[in-house]
Structures are given as C-alpha cells and as structure tokens.
Design an enzyme around this catalytic site. Structure first.
Site, short mmCIF file in Angstrom:
data_model
loop_
_atom_site.label_atom_id
_atom_site.label_comp_id
_atom_site.label_asym_id
_atom_site.label_seq_id
_atom_site.Cartn_x
_atom_site.Cartn_y
_atom_site.Cartn_z
N THR A 13 0.82 -1.21 0.00
CA THR A 13 0.00 0.00 0.00
C THR A 13 0.85 1.27 0.00
OG1 THR A 13 -1.52 -1.27 1.33
CG2 THR A 13 -1.90 1.10 1.26
N ALA A 33 13.60 19.70 -4.40
CA ALA A 33 14.80 18.90 -4.09
C ALA A 33 16.03 19.38 -4.85
CB ALA A 33 14.53 17.44 -4.44
N ILE A 136 2.02 13.06 9.58
CA ILE A 136 2.33 14.24 10.41
C ILE A 136 3.85 14.39 10.48
CG2 ILE A 136 2.07 15.33 12.68
CD1 ILE A 136 -0.29 13.49 13.23
N ASP A 201 2.45 -0.97 19.12
CA ASP A 201 2.73 -0.08 18.00
C ASP A 201 2.94 1.36 18.50
OD1 ASP A 201 2.57 0.60 14.99
OD2 ASP A 201 1.01 1.86 15.84
N LYS A 205 6.52 3.82 18.43
CA LYS A 205 6.61 5.20 17.95
C LYS A 205 7.06 6.14 19.08
CE LYS A 205 2.88 4.18 14.68
NZ LYS A 205 1.42 4.11 14.55
N1 HSE Z 1 -1.43 0.39 12.74
C1 HSE Z 1 -1.13 1.79 12.86
C2 HSE Z 1 -2.32 2.53 13.41
C3 HSE Z 1 -0.76 2.43 11.57
O1 HSE Z 1 -3.39 1.96 13.61
O2 HSE Z 1 -2.17 3.71 13.65
C4 HSE Z 1 0.65 2.20 11.17
O3 HSE Z 1 1.55 2.69 12.11
#
Ligand code: HSE
Length: 436
Positions: A13, A33, A136, A201, A205
């Site tokens: 994707t 660039a 973002i 996840d 981050k």
């Molecule tokens: N699975 C993540 C989310 C998206 O639901 O925000 C990719 O980091």
C-alpha cells in the site's frame, strides 16, 4: 540535473502511494529537491502485485539484494516492516553505502541504536519520518523545528486503530470486542491486531519520539506498555460524567530523576484539543520550555499520508547527501557523542493522577475506610463519585480521582483496598493527565 535514483523494498500500500505521489507531484518535488527523484527498481516477492503497482514505470525484481547491490541506486526505501529480514536488509544497504528511508517503527524502536551507529560509521543517512504518526511531520518538528527548546514532555495519540475503537466505544456505548470486530471489517485493524490494541505499535513510535526529544538512546525494552483490550465501556461512561475522555496516550516526560516512557489508556479533560481527536486520526502535543505547548494533527496511516512522509525524507536525503556527514541533521536530533545516559524510570516511579473504580457493599463506614487508606499513603483526592446501586442490588460503584502521586503509592493503596471485605471486586485503575 541528474536524477537521484531510488530502489524500493516492498511494493504494498505505501509503495503504491509513493509511486502515485512522486508521479503526480514530480515537477514540484524536483523544484524543491533541486533534482528529479525517480524510482528505478522495486523488489517484491509477489512480482505480479508489484508489476501492477509499478505499471511499467521501473524494473521489478524479486530479490532485495539486487536493489541493494545496484550501483545506480542512491537511496533504498525499506517498506517491508517487522524486524526480521528488514533488519538484515537495512544493515546490508548501509554497508553498501546506500542512504535508507524507512517507515519501520518496530525495527528502529528495537534496533535503532545498532542501525544508526552503522549508518554513522558508513557516512549514510537513515531517515524515518513515516515511522511515527504517518503523514504528520512530527520527527522533523521535534528534531529541527523545536531544536531551540528543552522539551519538557510529549503526549500523543499515535495509533489510529485504537483511537477509532475508543471513539466508537464512547459514541455508541459499545463494548471493546464489538468495536474491534467492526474495525477489522472496515480494514482499520489487522487480522492480528495485537500490536495495535495492546499498545505495542504506539510504544514503538513513542520510543523514537522520546529519543529525539531528550537525546537518549532508543530503549523500547524500558517502555511501560498497556493497551485498551481490558478497558470497559462503563469506565468510558463514568469518565465522561466527570468531564474526561479516555485516549490511548503515549507519554514521555522529563522528570527530576529520569525519563518517563509509557503507553496506557489515559483520562484527559474533555476541553483539551487532543481529547477531541476522533476516529483514526493521530495527534501529538509537544511542550517545549520556550515555545510552550504545540499540537500536531493529521492522518497516522494510509497510502498517501505515509507516502507524504517517505517522500519528504527522500527530498531531505537528496538535499543533504553531498554534505559532509558531520554537518547533517543527527539521526536522533542530538550529536551521537552527546546522547544522555539519564535513565528511563520504572513505572513504579512515575508520577501522575489516577482514576480508581471500586465496587463496594453499600453500607456505613466503607467510604471512610477507603479514604483512610488513601490518606495513609499521602494520596490526595481530587473528586469522588458514588453511583447508587441498581434496583434490587446492594453494591455500589465508587469512583475516585486523585491528585498527582507516585505509582508505587497507588499500587500499595490498591492492594490495601482490595483486602477490605466490603470491596467486592478488583479495583479498576486508569491514569489521568491534565496536560496543562
Ligand atoms: N497500525 C497503525 C495505526 C498504523 O493503527 O495507527 C501504522 O503505524
């Protein structure tokens, strides 16, 4: 001017989004660039799928090493994900002298130190804007835009799947399992949604954001991670009655004796802008000493939002690849020899406010016993609400909001409260942040 050549590893994707946006905005991107950016080769095991994405615009191979070893390729974009084969390929690309752009937060949260060190030694860049909060530009903002500031704290909704689930639970009064099934039907949640719903996840981050905010190494193993799978609809309702929304927040804060690094469901006053971020949207508040609080909002996933971040990195690398490596923006915002050894605090040392829900026998003295336990541990009560028993029942819910206290005090208070004979079930504990 000679184009810069890009090789993609993975054509799913996001890869498709990168192609679309690079093609559609080719002229503007090249004006920014200073030279055209073109994808010359894509490696994808499923060659038929890749041929469809590529539509004849470049070569397709099924061997990632053919991209890494291609002398014409200047930048390798890793869009495979995970930390197995992706780690090996990123390290090989670095060893081959290629700059790397990646959207892989799991890889960098776990192995970032090793990867950035290898890149530093080889004099190449590893750019990862797409790894955090999709479109973002939060890495750029924290690493460069806020570089004058001493960052005090940062709090973000950095997982869209869980934010969608929490929004639906609140809007429709539905339970977690029902909404998760809906999220899967809509394609927001993966078939195996564990990393999203258990907070992993978001913690990947947050680990990266914490490193660039405070100049510490990436330390995912020190993060406290609690997801939303045990969150009950009743707590979302009670929080609402008290003027709060519950969000899965990633929070990192500079405390007196270390850095807090934690992901958990959090009550936020409903009047805060971030409390009103709904559905799959992401948002991050960053508090700097000079600038004050700043808020960044947008799409945290999806083909074109993520491509937007990947291409921004491609432009950065295009502009900077001829610069002396010592004069580029450091991977983790601070010069590599200036990283701090300030510890990440264990959760027991974290200071925050709390929401406690207790189910009790509705009889004299119960509340007094509970407030005494809290007072004995120096926990100050901010608000208290008792819900009358339903018709025919003898048990009531008591909800306590506390002022800021240390997690270990609350652990001890919960153990003492649960030992009371008049308290009939486990205490539900959620954390609360005023974010002011
Ligand atoms: N699975 C993540 C989310 C998206 O639901 O925000 C990719 O980091």
């Amino acid at each position: 001017m000679k184009p810069i050549n890009v090789g993609l590893l993975g054509a799913g994707t996001v890869g498709g989004g990168v192609f679309t946006v690079l093609t559609r905005n080719a002229s503007e991107i090249s004006r920014r660039a200073g030279r055209p950016i073109q994808i010359t080769v894509v490696a994808e095991k499923n060659k038929a799928r890749a041929e469809e994405v590529v539509a004849g615009r470049c070569r397709v191979v099924d061997d990632a090493m053919a991209v890494i070893n291609d002398p014409e390729v200047d930048i390798v974009v890793e869009l495979i994900g995970g930390y197995g084969v992706a780690k090996e390929l990123v390290l090989k690309a670095i060893a081959a002298g290629k700059h790397v752009v990646t959207a892989n937060k799991a890889l960098l949260a776990l192995h970032g130190s090793e990867i950035f060190e290898a890149a530093q030694k080889r004099g190449v860049m590893v750019a990862f804007e797409a790894a955090v909060a999709g479109g973002i530009p939060i890495i750029k903002a924290v690493r460069e835009g806020l570089t004058a500031n001493r960052i005090e704290w940062l709090a973000g909704i950095i997982n869209g799947t869980t934010n969608f689930i929490l929004s639906e639970m609140r809007d429709k009064g539905l339970g977690f399992d029902t909404v998760l099934a809906e999220a899967q039907r809509l394609g927001y949640a993966e078939a195996d949604p564990t990393f999203d719903i258990e907070g992993v996840d978001a913690a990947h981050k947050l680990t990266l954001l914490s490193a660039i905010a405070f100049g510490i190494p990436v330390q995912f193993d020190k993060a406290y991670v609690e997801g939303i799978s045990k969150l009950e609809a009743i707590d979302i309702r009670y929080a609402g009655e008290l003027g709060y929304r519950i969000k899965l927040l990633g929070i990192t804060r500079r405390a007196a004796n270390g850095i807090e690094l934690r992901v958990h469901p959090t009550l936020i006053p409903e009047k805060r802008l971030i409390a009103n971020v709904e559905g799959v949207m992401n948002a991050v508040v960053v508090k700097g000493d000079a600038v004050g609080a700043t808020l960044y909002y947008g799409r945290g996933a999806g083909a074109e939002p993520t491509a937007s971040a990947v291409i921004a990195d491609l432009v950065d690398v295009t502009r900077l690849h001829t610069a002396d490596p010592e004069h580029r923006v450091p991977h983790l915002a601070f010069q590599p020899d200036q990283l701090s050894s300030v510890p990440v605090l264990p959760m027991s040392e974290v200071e925050t406010s709390y929401y406690l829900r207790l189910r009790v026998q509705d009889q004299a003295g119960v509340l007094a016993n509970i407030t005494r336990i809290l007072a004995d541990r120096n926990i100050s009560i901010d608000a208290l609400m008792q819900k009358e028993p339903a018709d025919g029942e003898v048990q009531a819910d008591i909800i306590v909001l506390t002022h800021v206290t240390r997690e270990c005090n609350v652990d001890a208070a919960i153990a003492a409260i649960e030992a009371l004979l008049t308290v009939t079930s486990k205490v539900t504990r959620l954390r609360l942040e005023n974010l002011n």
